[in-house]
Design an enzyme around this catalytic site. Structure first.
Site, PDB file in Angstrom:
ATOM      1  CD  GLN A  86     -32.790 -97.741 129.715  1.00 19.43           C
ATOM      2  OE1 GLN A  86     -33.617 -98.651 129.620  1.00 19.43           O
ATOM      3  NE2 GLN A  86     -33.134 -96.484 129.538  1.00 19.43           N
TER       4      GLN A  86
ATOM      5  CG  HIS B 170     -38.544 -92.177 134.635  1.00 16.22           C
ATOM      6  ND1 HIS B 170     -38.604 -91.918 133.285  1.00 16.22           N
ATOM      7  CD2 HIS B 170     -37.309 -91.796 135.027  1.00 16.22           C
ATOM      8  CE1 HIS B 170     -37.455 -91.386 132.888  1.00 16.22           C
ATOM      9  NE2 HIS B 170     -36.651 -91.313 133.934  1.00 16.22           N
TER      10      HIS B 170
ATOM     11  CB  CYS C 187     -33.956 -83.259 118.159  1.00 25.13           C
ATOM     12  SG  CYS C 187     -34.644 -82.453 116.742  1.00 25.13           S
TER      13      CYS C 187
HETATM   14  C1  LIG Z   1     -28.551 -95.417 131.275  1.00 23.38           C
HETATM   15  C2  LIG Z   1     -29.253 -94.208 131.794  1.00 23.38           C
HETATM   16  N1  LIG Z   1     -28.668 -93.488 132.768  1.00 23.38           N
HETATM   17  C3  LIG Z   1     -29.259 -92.414 133.296  1.00 23.38           C
HETATM   18  C4  LIG Z   1     -30.489 -91.971 132.851  1.00 23.38           C
HETATM   19  C5  LIG Z   1     -31.110 -90.761 133.463  1.00 23.38           C
HETATM   20  O1  LIG Z   1     -32.182 -91.127 134.310  1.00 23.38           O
HETATM   21  P1  LIG Z   1     -33.319 -90.067 134.693  1.00 23.38           P
HETATM   22  O2  LIG Z   1     -34.165 -89.889 133.479  1.00 23.38           O
HETATM   23  O3  LIG Z   1     -34.054 -90.714 135.815  1.00 23.38           O
HETATM   24  O4  LIG Z   1     -32.632 -88.818 135.111  1.00 23.38           O
HETATM   25  C6  LIG Z   1     -31.128 -92.680 131.824  1.00 23.38           C
HETATM   26  C7  LIG Z   1     -32.413 -92.210 131.282  1.00 23.38           C
HETATM   27  O5  LIG Z   1     -32.732 -92.430 130.127  1.00 23.38           O
HETATM   28  C8  LIG Z   1     -30.506 -93.835 131.287  1.00 23.38           C
HETATM   29  O6  LIG Z   1     -31.064 -94.537 130.316  1.00 23.38           O
END
Ligand SMILES: Cc1ncc(COP(=O)(O)O)c(C=O)c1O
Length: 383
Positions: free
Chosen positions: A179, A201, A327
């Protein structure tokens, strides 16, 4: 009806320049980076060029990056890849109660495999206490995994202090930086960190591609076996277009980090000020750390109502926000992050995460705050 996307912590729109680069790769290149002919060599150049550019942005060596299928895979590779090196000795891992499920569920699986795991508690702002970490370390602690910035409330952890402590005890330190990428400048070589997870992403790059930084000398066992890709740390033909897109997104994010931070802070301020004006300060509470936070994530509880009602009403107004909680069978589970922060029941049950970024404007934030004011008024009148 307007359609506002305020869920950038979940995924972000692909930047047009990223899409352009990916399109060029997808339509112009089809070799396999492992092939020796000219097509293969061109593919290899695309992948290594992207690796060089991402490494330069992150302050690490190109060979210290392993491309993965995203943040979840990076987290899993870090945890299982280090644990696999214990060769049946077991041992102790320290993480926190507020990690993403990619780390928490991996830790639960490691417990099933015989490892002991300590889940550090957090304060009411979502931060761990260094003293708790110090006390949790045992002679057989071999891995600490703490996220840099929380995906639900945006709270930042004291990564440098944690890393310094880990170094003093000779413990491998993994950081989930998914993040914070694009919001906080990162220099892998300057941080006392051994492994760091990233995902494309979250920074206006494509979904399904990410990277794990592995400091030179850290013994990481592979979790995927096959070809020799990624210096045998992650077998499988590289996601060439995805990696090229990730590099472009990284380049844009690195060049605009200050601008983005200022923009996100402004959106946040406009949103909260307007919310105070139209809903009243007594009717909402901001969850997270008031000092150490990611500007693009704002988690707010509206104790007079509940998460589901508010999300549904916002959705009907064309506004996409999130609960941060899973959910299951039609009802929202209370978020493990907010639970770990030990917030009151009405705050837990009414939290909504707004996260913003590319394309969002101050007008949109004002519009959203106004709509929330209207929704709260409508719900109040109903009772
Ligand atoms: C802090 C954190 N770690 C890991 C992930 C997982 O990443 P990915 O969606 O690329 O698998 C996310 C996704 O929301 C995230 O916010």
């Amino acid at each position: 009806m307007k359609h506002l996307y305020l869920d950038h912590a979940a995924s972000t729109p692909v930047h047009p320049e990223v899409a352009k680069v990916m399109m060029e790769v997808m339509t112009g290149q089809y070799g396999n980076a492992s092939s020796v002919h000219a097509f293969g060599r061109a593919a290899k150049r695309t992948v290594s060029g992207a690796r060089d550019r991402i490494a330069a942005s992150l302050g690490c060596l190109p060979d210290e990056l392993v491309f993965t299928g995203g943040g979840t895979e990076s987290d899993n590779l870090a945890l299982f890849g280090i644990a696999a090196g214990r060769a049946g000795q077991g041992g102790h891992i320290i993480t926190t109660a507020v990690e993403h499920h990619a780390v928490l569920h991996a830790c639960e699986e490691l417990e099933c495999q015989g490892f002991r795991v300590t889940y550090l508690p957090v304060d009411s702002h979502g931060r761990i206490r260094i003293q708790d970490l110090e006390e949790a370390i045992t002679p057989d602690t071999f891995l600490i995994s703490v996220m840099y910035g929380n995906n639900e409330v945006g709270t930042l952890q004291p990564i440098e202090e944690i890393g310094t402590l880990a170094r003093e005890h000779g413990i491998v330190f993994h950081v989930d930086a998914v993040q914070v990428l694009g919001s906080v400048p990162i220099s892998c070589k300057e941080l006392p960190v051994d492994l760091m997870s990233f995902s494309s992403h979250k920074i206006n790059g494509p979904q399904g591609v990410g990277a794990l930084y592995v400091r030179k000398g850290v013994a990481l066992q592979p979790r995927a076996f096959g070809g020799l890709q990624e210096k045998k740390r992650r077998a499988g033909t590289e996601n060439m277009a995805g990696i090229a897109g990730f590099a472009k997104a990284m380049e844009i994010a690195a060049a605009s980090i200050e601008e983005r931070r200022a923009h996100d802070l402004e959106l946040r301020k406009v949103f909260l000020d307007r919310l105070e004006a139209c809903a009243g300060a007594a009717h909402f509470v901001v969850n997270g750390d008031p000092e150490h936070f990611l500007p693009h994530i704002v988690n707010i509880s509206f104790p007079e109502t509940d998460t589901e009602t508010l999300l549904m009403n916002l959705d009907m107004e064309g506004i996409a926000a999130a609960s941060g909680s899973a959910c299951t069978s039609g009802s929202l589970e209370i978020s493990h992050v907010l639970q770990a922060m030990k917030l009151s029941e009405d705050v837990l049950r009414s939290a909504v995460r707004f996260s913003f970024g590319l394309g969002n404007t101050t007008e949109e934030m004002e519009y959203t705050a106004d709509k929330i004011g209207t929704i709260l008024g409508r719900l109040r009148n109903r009772h």
